[in-house]
Scaffold this motif. Structure first.
Motif, PDB file in Angstrom:
ATOM      1  N   ALA A 144      28.451   9.162 -27.181  1.00  0.00           N
ATOM      2  CA  ALA A 144      28.396   8.187 -26.082  1.00  0.00           C
ATOM      3  C   ALA A 144      29.610   7.265 -26.103  1.00  0.00           C
ATOM      4  O   ALA A 144      30.167   6.940 -25.050  1.00  0.00           O
ATOM      5  CB  ALA A 144      27.104   7.384 -26.170  1.00  0.00           C
ATOM      6  N   GLN A 145      30.036   6.836 -27.282  1.00  0.00           N
ATOM      7  CA  GLN A 145      31.242   6.003 -27.377  1.00  0.00           C
ATOM      8  C   GLN A 145      32.461   6.747 -26.840  1.00  0.00           C
ATOM      9  O   GLN A 145      33.377   6.124 -26.283  1.00  0.00           O
ATOM     10  CB  GLN A 145      31.478   5.596 -28.835  1.00  0.00           C
ATOM     11  CG  GLN A 145      30.506   4.559 -29.355  1.00  0.00           C
ATOM     12  CD  GLN A 145      30.654   4.307 -30.844  1.00  0.00           C
ATOM     13  OE1 GLN A 145      31.214   5.135 -31.579  1.00  0.00           O
ATOM     14  NE2 GLN A 145      30.162   3.176 -31.312  1.00  0.00           N
ATOM     15  N   ASP A 146      32.452   8.065 -26.999  1.00  0.00           N
ATOM     16  CA  ASP A 146      33.570   8.873 -26.530  1.00  0.00           C
ATOM     17  C   ASP A 146      33.416   9.315 -25.084  1.00  0.00           C
ATOM     18  O   ASP A 146      34.158  10.171 -24.598  1.00  0.00           O
ATOM     19  CB  ASP A 146      33.762  10.088 -27.444  1.00  0.00           C
ATOM     20  CG  ASP A 146      34.377   9.700 -28.787  1.00  0.00           C
ATOM     21  OD1 ASP A 146      34.875   8.567 -28.911  1.00  0.00           O
ATOM     22  OD2 ASP A 146      34.357  10.526 -29.718  1.00  0.00           O
ATOM     23  N   GLY A 147      32.430   8.740 -24.379  1.00  0.00           N
ATOM     24  CA  GLY A 147      32.345   8.912 -22.937  1.00  0.00           C
ATOM     25  C   GLY A 147      31.227   9.774 -22.408  1.00  0.00           C
ATOM     26  O   GLY A 147      31.042   9.885 -21.194  1.00  0.00           O
ATOM     27  N   ALA A 148      30.456  10.413 -23.292  1.00  0.00           N
ATOM     28  CA  ALA A 148      29.398  11.323 -22.838  1.00  0.00           C
ATOM     29  C   ALA A 148      28.150  10.556 -22.389  1.00  0.00           C
ATOM     30  O   ALA A 148      27.881   9.447 -22.854  1.00  0.00           O
ATOM     31  CB  ALA A 148      29.027  12.300 -23.951  1.00  0.00           C
ATOM     32  N   HIS A 149      27.402  11.179 -21.485  1.00  0.00           N
ATOM     33  CA  HIS A 149      26.050  10.740 -21.158  1.00  0.00           C
ATOM     34  C   HIS A 149      25.126  11.494 -22.115  1.00  0.00           C
ATOM     35  O   HIS A 149      25.045  12.731 -22.063  1.00  0.00           O
ATOM     36  CB  HIS A 149      25.692  11.078 -19.719  1.00  0.00           C
ATOM     37  CG  HIS A 149      26.655  10.518 -18.712  1.00  0.00           C
ATOM     38  ND1 HIS A 149      26.792   9.162 -18.483  1.00  0.00           N
ATOM     39  CD2 HIS A 149      27.547  11.134 -17.883  1.00  0.00           C
ATOM     40  CE1 HIS A 149      27.702   8.954 -17.555  1.00  0.00           C
ATOM     41  NE2 HIS A 149      28.181  10.137 -17.174  1.00  0.00           N
ATOM     42  N   VAL A 150      24.442  10.784 -22.981  1.00  0.00           N
ATOM     43  CA  VAL A 150      23.694  11.421 -24.064  1.00  0.00           C
ATOM     44  C   VAL A 150      22.195  11.301 -23.839  1.00  0.00           C
ATOM     45  O   VAL A 150      21.689  10.212 -23.523  1.00  0.00           O
ATOM     46  CB  VAL A 150      24.071  10.800 -25.427  1.00  0.00           C
ATOM     47  CG1 VAL A 150      23.305  11.487 -26.562  1.00  0.00           C
ATOM     48  CG2 VAL A 150      25.579  10.914 -25.673  1.00  0.00           C
ATOM     49  N   VAL A 151      21.502  12.427 -24.001  1.00  0.00           N
ATOM     50  CA  VAL A 151      20.036  12.438 -23.976  1.00  0.00           C
ATOM     51  C   VAL A 151      19.567  12.690 -25.402  1.00  0.00           C
ATOM     52  O   VAL A 151      19.801  13.762 -25.964  1.00  0.00           O
ATOM     53  CB  VAL A 151      19.490  13.524 -23.033  1.00  0.00           C
ATOM     54  CG1 VAL A 151      17.956  13.487 -23.033  1.00  0.00           C
ATOM     55  CG2 VAL A 151      20.029  13.333 -21.611  1.00  0.00           C
ATOM     56  N   ILE A 152      18.938  11.675 -25.989  1.00  0.00           N
ATOM     57  CA  ILE A 152      18.455  11.813 -27.352  1.00  0.00           C
ATOM     58  C   ILE A 152      16.984  12.224 -27.337  1.00  0.00           C
ATOM     59  O   ILE A 152      16.317  12.152 -26.309  1.00  0.00           O
ATOM     60  CB  ILE A 152      18.641  10.519 -28.153  1.00  0.00           C
ATOM     61  CG1 ILE A 152      17.778   9.388 -27.571  1.00  0.00           C
ATOM     62  CG2 ILE A 152      20.108  10.101 -28.188  1.00  0.00           C
ATOM     63  CD1 ILE A 152      17.776   8.125 -28.424  1.00  0.00           C
ATOM     64  N   SER A 153      16.485  12.638 -28.498  1.00  0.00           N
ATOM     65  CA  SER A 153      15.093  13.088 -28.550  1.00  0.00           C
ATOM     66  C   SER A 153      14.543  12.968 -29.962  1.00  0.00           C
ATOM     67  O   SER A 153      15.279  12.929 -30.942  1.00  0.00           O
ATOM     68  CB  SER A 153      14.977  14.539 -28.068  1.00  0.00           C
ATOM     69  OG  SER A 153      15.686  15.412 -28.932  1.00  0.00           O
TER      70      SER A 153
END
Length: 279
Positions: free
Chosen positions: A54-63
């Motif tokens: 996420a810091q590197d720009g991604a939209h992250v879906v965690i689980s």
């Protein structure tokens, strides 16, 4: 001479800006607008990986298997200004795997990155004492579920023109940890799964690589470091004589998912403080 140097420096900076713009990559955000799924990502290595992506720009879906853990992790990362959402996912359940993928597609329109990090280890002892139920649980979650979650995301990655899969194995796949026989075997299997998936998915422009952490200080690995004598014994095999931190795994994963690693597939990167790590 000074003015000439300044002009040359300005030209060099301008050229770098043009080159980066033409490649569509922000060097400060190498994963800008990529969509990433990370399993088992509310604590430890998975959480650190999610934060770095996420810091590197991604939209992250965690689980995670528990809603309260998902809520806590999402709140923490959103509080840092990061694009993170989450959902409950028990990777051993087909309906949960499908729901995880569907969530990412609904929220962000597709999937570019999968980090398969989920693992269990319900056993410590001699290999000859392992029951069939324990073998089934470890291989189902650590190996089979990794293959099946990858199968779920591949069609979505194809729609985006390709993608990147990172499988989290362990240095135990090369050099077994004492007392963790079934877990060690499952992690060796992931090294082979990485090679096979990389071979099959390369024509689809999907790269598959593997992270093999050494002894990283997390709750999951506490059986190995809570006992001081055992921890000291493991440190003796390391060149860097300390336990690793989850964050020391995260940057490597981000690199493997980025365009900087566009010619790398089927490889395993060991983050193990210099411990012996090859078959």
């Amino acid at each position: 001479m000074l003015k000439a140097g300044l002009r040359l420096g300005g030209c060099a900076r301008a050229w770098r800006s043009v080159r980066m713009a033409s490649s569509g990559v922000d060097r400060q955000k190498p994963l800008a607008n990529k969509v990433a799924l990370v399993t088992a990502s509310t604590d430890g290595i998975g959480f650190a990986i999610s934060r770095r992506l996420a810091q590197d720009g991604a939209h992250v879906v965690i689980s995670s298997r528990k809603q309260q853990n998902v809520d806590r992790a999402v709140a923490t990362l959103k509080g840092e200004g990061l694009s993170v959402t989450g959902t409950v996912c028990h990777v051993g359940k087909a309906e949960d795997r499908k729901q995880l993928v569907a969530t990412a597609v609904k929220l962000h329109g597709g999937i570019d990155i999968l980090v398969s990090n989920a693992a269990v280890n319900p056993f410590f002892g001699n290999l000859m004492d392992v029951t069939e139920d324990v073998w089934d649980k470890i291989l189902d979650i650590n190996v089979k579920a990794t293959a099946l979650i990858t199968k779920e995301v591949v069609p979505e990655m194809e729609k985006r023109g390709g993608g990147s899969v990172v499988i989290v194995s362990s240095i135990a796949g090369f050099s077994p940890f004492p007392g963790l026989g079934p877990y060690n075997v499952s992690k060796t299997a992931l090294l082979g799964l990485t090679k096979n998936l990389a071979l099959e998915l390369a024509p689809k422009n999907i790269r598959v690589n593997c992270l093999a952490p050494g002894l990283i200080k997390t709750n999951f690995s506490s059986v190995l470091w809570m006992d001081k004598a055992r921890e000291d014994n493991i440190k003796e095999s390391m060149r860097i004589r300390r336990l690793g931190k989850p964050e020391e795994c995260a940057g490597i994963v981000s690199f493997m998912c980025s365009e900087d690693a566009s010619y790398i597939t089927g490889e395993t990167v060991v983050v193990g403080g210099g411990s012996p790590s090859r078959l």
